[in-house]
Design a protein around this motif. Structure first.
Motif, mmCIF file in Angstrom:
data_model
loop_
_atom_site.group_PDB
_atom_site.id
_atom_site.type_symbol
_atom_site.label_atom_id
_atom_site.label_comp_id
_atom_site.label_asym_id
_atom_site.label_seq_id
_atom_site.Cartn_x
_atom_site.Cartn_y
_atom_site.Cartn_z
ATOM 1 N N GLN A 77 13.153 -26.321 11.526
ATOM 2 C CA GLN A 77 13.838 -25.126 11.019
ATOM 3 C C GLN A 77 13.962 -24.067 12.123
ATOM 4 N N VAL A 78 12.866 -23.865 12.863
ATOM 5 C CA VAL A 78 12.889 -22.897 13.964
ATOM 6 C C VAL A 78 13.900 -23.347 15.011
ATOM 7 N N ALA A 80 16.619 -25.188 14.619
ATOM 8 C CA ALA A 80 17.982 -24.973 14.128
ATOM 9 C C ALA A 80 18.340 -23.497 14.172
ATOM 10 N N HIS A 81 17.374 -22.660 13.830
ATOM 11 C CA HIS A 81 17.585 -21.208 13.848
ATOM 12 C C HIS A 81 17.955 -20.737 15.254
ATOM 13 N N TYR A 84 21.432 -21.822 16.211
ATOM 14 C CA TYR A 84 22.418 -21.018 15.494
ATOM 15 C C TYR A 84 22.642 -19.686 16.195
ATOM 16 N N LEU A 85 21.529 -18.981 16.481
ATOM 17 C CA LEU A 85 21.639 -17.665 17.121
ATOM 18 C C LEU A 85 22.321 -17.784 18.481
ATOM 19 N N ARG A 88 26.059 -18.229 18.091
ATOM 20 C CA ARG A 88 26.724 -16.977 17.706
ATOM 21 C C ARG A 88 26.842 -16.051 18.911
ATOM 22 N N ASP A 91 29.582 -17.250 21.278
ATOM 23 C CA ASP A 91 30.908 -16.953 20.718
ATOM 24 C C ASP A 91 31.224 -15.467 20.830
ATOM 25 N N THR A 92 30.240 -14.631 20.499
ATOM 26 C CA THR A 92 30.456 -13.185 20.558
ATOM 27 C C THR A 92 30.765 -12.751 21.988
ATOM 28 N N VAL A 95 34.505 -13.670 22.740
ATOM 29 C CA VAL A 95 35.554 -12.828 22.159
ATOM 30 C C VAL A 95 35.480 -11.402 22.714
ATOM 31 N N GLN B 80 14.427 -15.160 9.657
ATOM 32 C CA GLN B 80 15.417 -15.985 10.368
ATOM 33 C C GLN B 80 16.809 -15.797 9.773
ATOM 34 N N GLN B 84 20.245 -14.390 11.474
ATOM 35 C CA GLN B 84 21.475 -15.190 11.513
ATOM 36 C C GLN B 84 22.630 -14.412 10.882
ATOM 37 N N LEU B 91 29.563 -11.230 15.293
ATOM 38 C CA LEU B 91 30.655 -12.087 15.793
ATOM 39 C C LEU B 91 31.957 -11.759 15.060
ATOM 40 N N ALA B 94 33.374 -8.591 16.499
ATOM 41 C CA ALA B 94 33.882 -8.794 17.858
ATOM 42 C C ALA B 94 35.197 -9.572 17.828
ATOM 43 N N SER B 98 38.957 -8.446 19.107
ATOM 44 C CA SER B 98 39.732 -9.252 20.054
ATOM 45 C C SER B 98 41.129 -9.532 19.522
#
Lengths: 330, 127
Positions: A77-78, A80-81, A84-85, A88, A91-92, A95, B80, B84, B91, B94, B98
């Motif tokens: 779980q950690v 995957a977390h 995920y972060l 993101r 991606d941020t 853009v 967590q 997320q 995102l 942002a 864009s």
């Protein structure tokens, strides 16, 4: 006794070695699933220098997050977390970089637009420059006056100090100098703004005032109804008249020499009236507007050629060069 | 008076403290939840629902999961999920910025082209 002791020691050594190797195999670090994809995304972004240069800090944070996501982790779980972060953040960063690049390019686009406008209007710009340099020398001379007034005030203050007179007189002089300096600065700023507005209006500064010549763009041949496209040309004028609310304008209709003189006179008057009505409809007080039909009597080109006649068919808007009214705006 | 030597008193206090620590639940990750809510509000403020609906919806559902985890006492999960949620909302914002920036550029480009065309026509007429 001695023999069996050394044998056991050898066995212990071998066992320890085997255990170490096994432990090594079992604990072989493995990157969590998904972390490879995020790493490759980040690598792609970093390989685009135009984008990467926009977001150095974001990239640094994304790099840290990806490194953390790549670290082997027993808790799924950690793991995957973290993946995920990191995803993101990458991606941020991308853009955000795209936004900044677009903003940079926008400045260039604006410059291109300005260049085009400038290049197409070299003549007008030259005329405006002449007027501008005259205005600048006016502003410069008023600045000189202000400077000398300030110098006078300094002298007065020094004299007052030396003579141990009351400082009141000196202070009054200094205040008036400051007022004069401020007035000069305001006059200069207003003059610059006016030049800018005239340039926007695409008009010429002449002895008669600011003249805006609108060619064939307003009316169809023989018609006194404004073309649909005329609004764009006239709205610039509406903006100018709105800004300089003390100025008055004379709207002159002109025609070529084709057709009867009386008809041309009437047509030019109706066209001038139509422009006036449009401006009044856009909120310019009718009392500030005068419409005159000049018919075919004031050609600016020969009526022999089609080109000359086209130039003669026009509406001229003369905005009074009333400097007093500008001063009153203060 | 000498029924309880000081060493016993110490032991009793230590045991009480240890028991207390075990009994109290881990704290609610309030700061992370608040940051996620804030990031979602910001994204909504720039109309991310229009430009990045997927990311914004994910941010909202992660926050809802985080709240549910708090209720279930799973504070580590809640933390967590809140992180997320925030990352997704940021995102979304942002991405919206864009898309807007690129649209403005396209518009400026088009108006430049129109301007050049119009000016060429005007100068042509004058000649």
């Amino acid at each position: 006794m001695n023999k069996s002791h050394s044998g056991r020691a050898r066995f212990t050594l071998v066992a320890a070695a085997v255990a170490t190797i096994l432990a090594g195999c079992a604990g072989m670090p493995k990157a969590p699933p998904g972390s490879e994809a995020v790493r490759s995304k980040l690598t792609t972004l970093k390989s685009q220098p135009q984008l990467a240069a926009q977001v150095p800090v974001d990239l640094e944070q994304a790099e840290k997050a990806v490194v953390l996501a790549e670290t082997p982790q027993r808790d799924a779980q950690v793991a995957a977390h973290r993946v995920y972060l990191a995803d993101r953040l990458v991606d941020t960063a991308r853009v955000t970089a795209e936004t900044r690049l677009a903003e940079q390019q926008r400045a260039e686009l604006k410059r291109q637009g300005d260049d085009a406008r400038l290049a197409a209007r070299t003549n007008e710009a030259d005329a405006a420059q002449l007027a501008a340099s005259a205005a600048r020398s006016d502003a410069a001379s008023s600045r000189v006056e202000a400077d000398s007034a300030r110098a006078d005030a300094n002298v007065a203050r020094t004299e007052a100090d030396t003579a141990r007179m009351t400082t009141e007189a000196a202070r009054v002089a200094a205040d008036s100098a400051a007022v004069a300096a401020a007035a000069a600065a305001t006059a200069k700023a207003q003059q610059q703004e006016l030049e800018h507005q005239i340039a926007l209006l695409q008009a010429k500064t002449t002895e008669r005032g600011i003249v805006l010549t609108l060619g064939d763009v307003l009316f169809a041949s023989g018609s006194d109804q404004l073309k649909p496209g005329a609004a764009g040309h006239l709205d610039r004028l509406v903006g100018f008249m709105g800004t300089y609310a003390d100025r008055v304008a004379t709207i002159e209709g002109h025609t070529d020499s084709v057709g009867e003189e009386g008809y041309n006179q009437g047509l030019s008057q109706r066209r001038a009236d139509a422009v006036k009505a449009y401006l009044a409809g856009r909120g310019i007080a009718p009392t500030r507007l005068t419409s005159i039909g000049k018919g075919e009597t004031y050609p600016i080109a020969g009526n022999e050629s089609a080109g000359g006649r086209q130039q003669n068919r026009r509406v001229e808007v003369v905005i009074g060069n009333d400097v007093k009214s500008v001063a009153q705006l203060r | 008076m000498k029924k309880f030597p000081p060493i016993y008193s110490c032991a009793v206090i230590l045991i009480a403290l240890a028991a207390g620590a075990c009994a109290s639940a881990p704290p609610v990750p309030e700061a992370s939840l608040q940051a996620a809510r804030q990031a979602i509000t910001t994204a909504e403020g720039v109309d991310a629902g229009h430009s990045a609906p997927g990311e914004l919806a994910e941010a909202r559902s992660k926050l809802a999961e985080a709240d549910a985890a708090v209720k279930a006492g799973r504070m580590a999960s809640a933390e967590q999920l809140a992180l997320q949620s925030r990352a997704s909302a940021e995102l979304a914002a942002a991405k919206t910025a864009s898309i807007k920036a690129l649209a403005v550029n396209a518009e400026t480009k088009a108006s430049n082209a129109a301007l050049i065309q119009e000016l060429n026509r005007n100068t042509g007429e004058r000649k």
